[in-house]
Scaffold this motif. Structure first.
Motif: not given
Length: 343
Positions: A100-124
């Motif tokens: 679960s730790g690897l899921d959250v720490n890796i896939r979770g980060v990728q999900n956040v990045l994809e959400a930022c791209r989809a919504n045009g978030v300027r900075k992470l």
């Protein structure tokens, strides 16, 4: 300065916001005029106690969601200028449930990045860790941003955590290269301060030392007490998170450490002094099967690059930070928080 995101008038989300750093950063952003701060958390590790002092703020919105569910992230990040990604399993949690730790720490980060791209978030702003340098005897001297990763002899959970943070950083770099996602990586040292969480082995050691002295017991020191630790006060980190958004910096990873390292013995002596005295420490050996992070040799985590990149330097030294933590634990909010945890 295209990567600069002013705080005043803009909206931000803190992923993993019901936490020590999350609550402090929310307060910092609100104090600097953020139009809205969204605290996004699934409350697996976050707590209501950590954000109780903020919950009635008119510009704060609490969203229950999970980084493993893209739909949750897409809804929460809509119309935002900046996102702080804190959600992660730390070493103690990674030891109990590595998958679960690897899921959250890796896939979770990728999900956040994809959400930022989809919504045009300027900075992470991505919360990484000095665990990216590893653990054990090889971790010594001056730790700068290009110090290699050391893994020999360290507990598996510690290495899995450090490696997952390295991968998270590289996912940010990949997003910058592929679609121009501006980001700053902050490599936190061990965080401590008011609303202390109980998930980090080294930070937990501070709480255990305070509690033993309060009960009239001798504090425990592992080995000869010369082991180095590098802590950073939570208010200093909240300021670093804000300054990372405000700065023109992008595509960079910098250390955010406290003013100076401290040894285990120095830490225990400082807590004893701030509590008005107590029993002399007892020196003990390692406990078989217990995950306890050690740093290895004497080291300093350099923070000069953070000054150059985002204008940040730590301000609160260990004595003052511990004094604030102890005062908080002795106050009403601290006592209520401890009762909720059964502490």
């Amino acid at each position: 300065m295209a990567a600069s995101v002013p705080i005043a008038g803009n909206r931000f989300a803190i992923i993993g916001g019901a936490s020590l750093v999350g609550s402090a950063t929310a307060g910092e952003l609100l104090d600097h005029g953020a139009a809205e701060v969204v605290l996004f958390d699934n409350f697996a590790f976050g707590s209501d106690a950590a954000i109780a002092h903020l919950k009635d703020h008119p510009r704060l919105r609490l969203v229950r969601g999970d980084v493993m569910r893209m739909a949750d992230l897409l809804r929460a990040t809509e119309g935002l200028a900046g996102v702080l990604q804190l959600a992660a399993y730390m070493t103690l949690s990674m030891d109990r449930d590595p998958w679960s730790g690897l899921d959250v720490n890796i896939r979770g980060v990728q999900n956040v990045l994809e959400a930022c791209r989809a919504n045009g978030v300027r900075k992470l702003v991505f919360a990484s860790s000095n665990a990216t340098y590893g653990y054990g005897p090889g971790v010594a001297g001056e730790l700068v941003e290009d110090t290699p990763f050391h893994s020999a002899g360290a507990p598996p959970a510690a290495i899995l955590y450090g490696a997952s943070k390295i991968i998270g950083e590289q996912l940010c770099r990949d997003a910058y290269r592929k679609w121009g996602q501006d980001y700053v990586v902050l490599r936190y040292s061990t965080v401590y301060g008011e609303r202390q969480h109980y998930r980090a082995a080294n930070a937990l050691y501070i709480i255990e030392t305070i509690d033993r002295l309060r009960r009239g017991e001798a504090p425990q020191v592992f080995g000869d007490g010369s082991e180095t630790k590098h802590f950073v006060y939570v208010g200093d980190l909240a300021r670093a998170n804000r300054m990372a958004f405000e700065s023109g910096a992008t595509d960079v990873a910098v250390n955010t450490s406290g003013p100076a390292p401290t040894t285990t013995l120095e830490l225990v002596q400082l807590v004893t002094e701030l509590l008005g005295g107590g029993k002399a420490p007892e020196f003990i050996g390692a406990e078989p099967g217990k995950v306890r992070l050690t740093s290895g040799g004497a080291f300093r985590i350099a923070h000069e690059a953070a000054k150059a990149a985002i204008g940040w330097a730590p301000e609160v030294d260990m004595r003052e930070g511990l004094r604030r933590l102890i005062a908080w634990r002795d106050g009403n909010e601290g006592r209520n928080s401890n009762e909720e945890r059964g502490a």
